[in-house]
Design a protein around this motif. Structure first.
Motif, PDB file in Angstrom:
ATOM      1  N   TRP A  89     -16.559 -10.037   6.094  1.00  0.00           N
ATOM      2  CA  TRP A  89     -15.554 -10.374   5.434  1.00  0.00           C
ATOM      3  C   TRP A  89     -14.351 -10.124   5.938  1.00  0.00           C
ATOM      4  CZ3 TRP A  89     -16.579 -14.219   2.360  1.00  0.00           C
ATOM      5  CH2 TRP A  89     -17.958 -14.231   1.593  1.00  0.00           C
ATOM      6  N   PHE A  90     -14.170  -9.173   7.123  1.00  0.00           N
ATOM      7  CA  PHE A  90     -13.101  -8.480   7.517  1.00  0.00           C
ATOM      8  C   PHE A  90     -13.191  -8.503   9.296  1.00  0.00           C
ATOM      9  CE2 PHE A  90     -13.559  -6.998   3.222  1.00  0.00           C
ATOM     10  CZ  PHE A  90     -12.099  -7.309   2.717  1.00  0.00           C
ATOM     11  N   LYS A  91     -12.208  -8.711  10.004  1.00  0.00           N
ATOM     12  CA  LYS A  91     -12.037  -8.660  11.457  1.00  0.00           C
ATOM     13  C   LYS A  91     -11.795  -7.313  11.674  1.00  0.00           C
ATOM     14  CE  LYS A  91     -10.164 -11.757  13.989  1.00  0.00           C
ATOM     15  NZ  LYS A  91      -9.169 -12.944  14.235  1.00  0.00           N
ATOM     16  N   PRO A  92     -12.280  -6.622  12.713  1.00  0.00           N
ATOM     17  CA  PRO A  92     -12.059  -5.246  13.162  1.00  0.00           C
ATOM     18  C   PRO A  92     -10.527  -4.833  12.818  1.00  0.00           C
ATOM     19  CG  PRO A  92     -13.439  -6.125  14.626  1.00  0.00           C
ATOM     20  CD  PRO A  92     -12.915  -7.402  13.848  1.00  0.00           C
ATOM     21  N   ARG A  93      -9.730  -5.410  13.405  1.00  0.00           N
ATOM     22  CA  ARG A  93      -8.423  -5.039  13.196  1.00  0.00           C
ATOM     23  C   ARG A  93      -7.938  -4.783  11.779  1.00  0.00           C
ATOM     24  NH1 ARG A  93      -3.710  -7.083  12.101  1.00  0.00           N
ATOM     25  NH2 ARG A  93      -4.714  -9.161  12.610  1.00  0.00           N
ATOM     26  N   VAL A  94      -8.365  -5.520  11.002  1.00  0.00           N
ATOM     27  CA  VAL A  94      -7.880  -5.808   9.613  1.00  0.00           C
ATOM     28  C   VAL A  94      -8.382  -4.482   9.088  1.00  0.00           C
ATOM     29  CG1 VAL A  94      -8.296  -7.146   7.537  1.00  0.00           C
ATOM     30  CG2 VAL A  94      -7.584  -8.258   9.688  1.00  0.00           C
ATOM     31  N   ILE A  95      -9.827  -4.162   9.101  1.00  0.00           N
ATOM     32  CA  ILE A  95     -10.276  -3.167   8.603  1.00  0.00           C
ATOM     33  C   ILE A  95      -9.718  -1.946   8.738  1.00  0.00           C
ATOM     34  CG2 ILE A  95     -12.607  -1.528   8.388  1.00  0.00           C
ATOM     35  CD1 ILE A  95     -13.895  -4.376   9.059  1.00  0.00           C
ATOM     36  N   PHE A  96      -9.226  -1.682  10.285  1.00  0.00           N
ATOM     37  CA  PHE A  96      -8.654  -0.422  10.594  1.00  0.00           C
ATOM     38  C   PHE A  96      -7.160  -0.319   9.804  1.00  0.00           C
ATOM     39  CE2 PHE A  96      -7.893   1.902  14.955  1.00  0.00           C
ATOM     40  CZ  PHE A  96      -7.291   2.629  14.526  1.00  0.00           C
ATOM     41  N   GLU A  97      -6.686  -1.462   9.820  1.00  0.00           N
ATOM     42  CA  GLU A  97      -5.388  -1.456   9.025  1.00  0.00           C
ATOM     43  C   GLU A  97      -5.417  -1.281   7.693  1.00  0.00           C
ATOM     44  OE1 GLU A  97      -2.102  -4.170  10.407  1.00  0.00           O
ATOM     45  OE2 GLU A  97      -3.559  -4.831  11.954  1.00  0.00           O
ATOM     46  N   LEU A  98      -6.419  -1.743   6.994  1.00  0.00           N
ATOM     47  CA  LEU A  98      -6.422  -1.480   5.546  1.00  0.00           C
ATOM     48  C   LEU A  98      -6.787  -0.161   5.408  1.00  0.00           C
ATOM     49  CD1 LEU A  98      -8.620  -4.794   4.526  1.00  0.00           C
ATOM     50  CD2 LEU A  98      -6.248  -4.260   3.511  1.00  0.00           C
ATOM     51  N   GLN A  99      -7.702   0.551   6.157  1.00  0.00           N
ATOM     52  CA  GLN A  99      -7.926   1.839   6.071  1.00  0.00           C
ATOM     53  C   GLN A  99      -6.661   2.847   6.041  1.00  0.00           C
ATOM     54  OE1 GLN A  99     -11.012   2.795   4.716  1.00  0.00           O
ATOM     55  NE2 GLN A  99      -9.918   4.780   4.324  1.00  0.00           N
ATOM     56  N   LEU A 100      -5.984   2.497   6.948  1.00  0.00           N
ATOM     57  CA  LEU A 100      -4.595   3.227   7.222  1.00  0.00           C
ATOM     58  C   LEU A 100      -3.815   3.054   5.984  1.00  0.00           C
ATOM     59  CD1 LEU A 100      -3.382   2.449  10.872  1.00  0.00           C
ATOM     60  CD2 LEU A 100      -4.894   4.225  10.090  1.00  0.00           C
ATOM     61  N   ILE A 101      -3.628   1.896   5.136  1.00  0.00           N
ATOM     62  CA  ILE A 101      -2.975   1.896   4.278  1.00  0.00           C
ATOM     63  C   ILE A 101      -3.574   2.468   2.873  1.00  0.00           C
ATOM     64  CG2 ILE A 101      -2.020  -0.028   2.323  1.00  0.00           C
ATOM     65  CD1 ILE A 101      -1.751  -1.851   4.841  1.00  0.00           C
ATOM     66  N   LYS A 102      -4.810   2.506   2.860  1.00  0.00           N
ATOM     67  CA  LYS A 102      -5.596   3.134   1.650  1.00  0.00           C
ATOM     68  C   LYS A 102      -5.576   4.601   1.864  1.00  0.00           C
ATOM     69  CE  LYS A 102     -10.059   3.716  -0.473  1.00  0.00           C
ATOM     70  NZ  LYS A 102     -11.469   3.424  -0.331  1.00  0.00           N
ATOM     71  N   ASN A 103      -5.440   5.115   2.897  1.00  0.00           N
ATOM     72  CA  ASN A 103      -5.241   6.424   3.304  1.00  0.00           C
ATOM     73  C   ASN A 103      -3.819   7.331   2.622  1.00  0.00           C
ATOM     74  OD1 ASN A 103      -7.794   6.783   4.586  1.00  0.00           O
ATOM     75  ND2 ASN A 103      -7.220   6.903   6.344  1.00  0.00           N
ATOM     76  N   VAL A 104      -2.915   6.354   2.779  1.00  0.00           N
ATOM     77  CA  VAL A 104      -1.606   6.716   2.353  1.00  0.00           C
ATOM     78  C   VAL A 104      -1.383   6.427   1.016  1.00  0.00           C
ATOM     79  CG1 VAL A 104       0.855   6.175   2.633  1.00  0.00           C
ATOM     80  CG2 VAL A 104      -0.379   6.051   4.430  1.00  0.00           C
ATOM     81  N   ILE A 105      -2.156   5.518   0.413  1.00  0.00           N
ATOM     82  CA  ILE A 105      -2.316   5.416  -1.175  1.00  0.00           C
ATOM     83  C   ILE A 105      -2.954   6.655  -1.727  1.00  0.00           C
ATOM     84  CG2 ILE A 105      -3.160   3.980  -3.160  1.00  0.00           C
ATOM     85  CD1 ILE A 105      -2.539   1.404  -1.495  1.00  0.00           C
ATOM     86  N   ASN A 106      -4.081   7.087  -1.216  1.00  0.00           N
ATOM     87  CA  ASN A 106      -4.784   8.028  -1.620  1.00  0.00           C
ATOM     88  C   ASN A 106      -3.989   9.543  -1.771  1.00  0.00           C
ATOM     89  OD1 ASN A 106      -6.854   6.526  -2.352  1.00  0.00           O
ATOM     90  ND2 ASN A 106      -8.022   7.008  -0.273  1.00  0.00           N
ATOM     91  N   THR A 107      -2.986   9.655  -0.878  1.00  0.00           N
ATOM     92  CA  THR A 107      -2.173  10.824  -1.201  1.00  0.00           C
ATOM     93  C   THR A 107      -1.072  10.961  -2.256  1.00  0.00           C
ATOM     94  OG1 THR A 107      -0.226   9.723   0.114  1.00  0.00           O
ATOM     95  CG2 THR A 107      -2.100  10.874   1.566  1.00  0.00           C
ATOM     96  N   ILE A 108      -1.128   9.808  -3.101  1.00  0.00           N
ATOM     97  CA  ILE A 108      -0.255   9.791  -4.277  1.00  0.00           C
ATOM     98  C   ILE A 108      -0.955  10.433  -5.547  1.00  0.00           C
ATOM     99  CG2 ILE A 108       0.973   8.275  -6.295  1.00  0.00           C
ATOM    100  CD1 ILE A 108       0.812   6.096  -4.107  1.00  0.00           C
TER     101      ILE A 108
END
Length: 484
Positions: free
Chosen positions: A191-210
């Motif tokens: 369902w996801f290309k490698p780069r897309v997974i990488f970038e989504l995880q970076l965004i999720k990591n930042v959200i998790n700091t809230i």
């Protein structure tokens, strides 16, 4: 125009409401030119959403003739009715849904947040995401090429990359000394290309700091919508259909800016919503996770008004709410749901547990039984699938009758589906069942479906190539709980 029958006992309030409904022009309820995504209604997609002007107008008509202090939507979905109840200053508002994503969307829509704080948080989030993108720019740039050329993987295939993406990503991270982890769920790479997974995880990591949970949930909704937009899933589909392989190879979504755009949209809609609320008297909203056949968290004899749009049929063969939500739930990790729990959502919805052979449980509708026996003549299994759904629907109606106050009103927005060439008249079935549980049928409002997103065709016979147009009409069944 409305359809109604002669009623022996009808109150003056009933008569006023019926007169208002009857005087409305033909096609009034179609809302052809309405912006169905205004305010917070447009912050997140959801299958077969009831468009907000329906509930807005129904609430206004009832409130103009009767005091309404409490409202319930037992199939709240993405919270459309709940939002409209808030705008109408109804003090006590209840929503229920078994889908965790639906509950999150409803919760975010009905939670009032400080706009300045949201914007300040977004500024910090954007800076942190940009910082991570800069830090990992080299690896973001090369990861697709690494998987395709170094590992010789077909990133459009279900096997190889498709079902082993977490292992290949972990190997890539370790090889490059990157302290990152991605979700580990079935077919992540499908369902996801490698780069897309990488970038989504970076965004999720930042959200998790809230730290603030309400603020964090707000950004998770924007993230969830981003997941859908940057996945390999075909746009406009609620079931899990993937793009063709050639389109996946040329599909290069801008993950970061897609997320930023979603956040900006959500903040703007939240701002407009707050401006339209009576801030001096905010309602109390409670969203629960109950089986609609029981609703144990809703007090008996407490509800003045119910407005709801139940599923058209079991999720497997109509609108698959759980399937639509799957990718978001796998990424968001709401309530620590297991993969098995996520995949079982549709099975837990109405009609998901199948009754086999002739059940002892009686459905109080002659209209239903006539259709059931016709379907059974051609396909016994499908007949009992249908029986399972309407048995559950009867239990819901029985429970709702207990939750209603005397003289409370119910509005059911339903569509009549076709199974094995037999049209199931859900609007008539509901009114027949409701009579068994102390409800008076007042009228039915017919409307054309113009704004609700549904599959354009389906296969009621399950024969390859044999399809028919899906529902083009809905029916609003109006009921009242009998008073003393």
């Amino acid at each position: 125009m409305i359809r109604r029958e002669e009623i022996n006992q009808i109150s003056k309030i009933d008569e006023k409401i019926l007169d208002i409904l009857n005087q409305l022009p033909q096609n009034y309820w179609d809302f052809k030119d309405s912006d169905t995504s205004e305010l917070v209604h447009g912050i997140h997609s959801y299958p077969a959403m009831m468009i907000y002007p329906i509930s807005r107008n129904l609430i206004e008509i009832v409130k103009s003739n009767k005091e309404i202090t409490s409202l319930l939507d037992p199939f709240a979905g993405s919270g459309t009715v709940l939002v409209e109840a808030m705008l109408a200053d109804i003090p006590e508002i209840y929503g229920n849904d078994l889908n965790p994503l639906a509950r999150l969307v409803s919760k975010v829509k009905t939670t009032i947040l400080d706009i300045d704080l949201l914007q300040e948080t977004f500024k910090n989030i954007a800076q942190n995401i940009d910082r991570l993108y800069k830090k990992y720019k080299k690896f973001i740039t090369i990861i697709d090429d690494y998987m395709i050329n170094k590992k010789e993987l077909d990133i459009t295939a279900k096997t190889g990359w498709g079902n082993n993406a977490p292992q290949y990503l972990e190997e890539f991270f370790q090889k490059n000394s990157l302290n990152l982890r991605t979700p580990n769920f079935y077919n992540l790479g499908f369902w996801f290309k490698p780069r897309v997974i990488f970038e989504l995880q970076l965004i999720k990591n930042v959200i998790n700091t809230i730290d603030d949970k309400d603020i964090k949930d707000f950004y998770l909704i924007a993230f969830s919508e981003t997941i859908r937009l940057v996945s390999n899933k075909r746009n406009g589909e609620f079931k899990m259909y993937r793009m063709q392989a050639d389109k996946i190879l040329s599909f290069n979504p801008d993950v970061k800016n897609t997320f930023f755009a979603q956040v900006e949209k959500c903040i703007q809609k939240e701002k407009e919503f707050i401006e339209n609320l009576n801030s001096a008297n905010l309602p109390h909203v409670k969203i629960v996770n109950n089986n609609a056949k029981e609703l144990e968290d809703i007090p008996d004899n407490s509800i003045d008004l119910i407005i709801t749009s139940p599923p058209y049929g079991d999720s497997k063969t109509t609108v698959a709410y759980g399937e639509f939500s799957r990718l978001s739930l796998q990424w968001l990790n709401l309530e620590n749901l297991s993969e098995e729990n996520i995949r079982a959502i549709d099975k837990n919805l109405m009609g998901g547990i199948k009754l086999k052979n002739q059940p002892d449980n009686i459905i109080h509708s002659n209209t239903f039984h006539n259709s059931f026996h016709k379907i059974k003549e051609t396909d016994e299994k499908r007949a009992y699938d249908v029986y399972s759904f309407y048995y559950d629907l009867e239990k819901v109606i029985e429970t709702l009758s207990k939750k209603m106050k005397m003289d409370g009103y119910q509005f059911w927005v339903v569509g009549n589906r076709t199974v094995r060439d037999e049209n199931l008249k859900t609007d008539i079935i509901i009114r027949e069942i409701a009579k068994e549980y102390g409800m008076t049928y007042l009228c039915t409002i017919d409307r054309n479906i113009l704004n609700k997103v549904l599959p354009s065709k389906n296969s009621p016979t399950n024969q390859a190539g044999k399809t028919v147009s899906t529902m083009v009409n809905e029916h609003i069944v109006v009921l009242k709980k009998n008073g003393n």
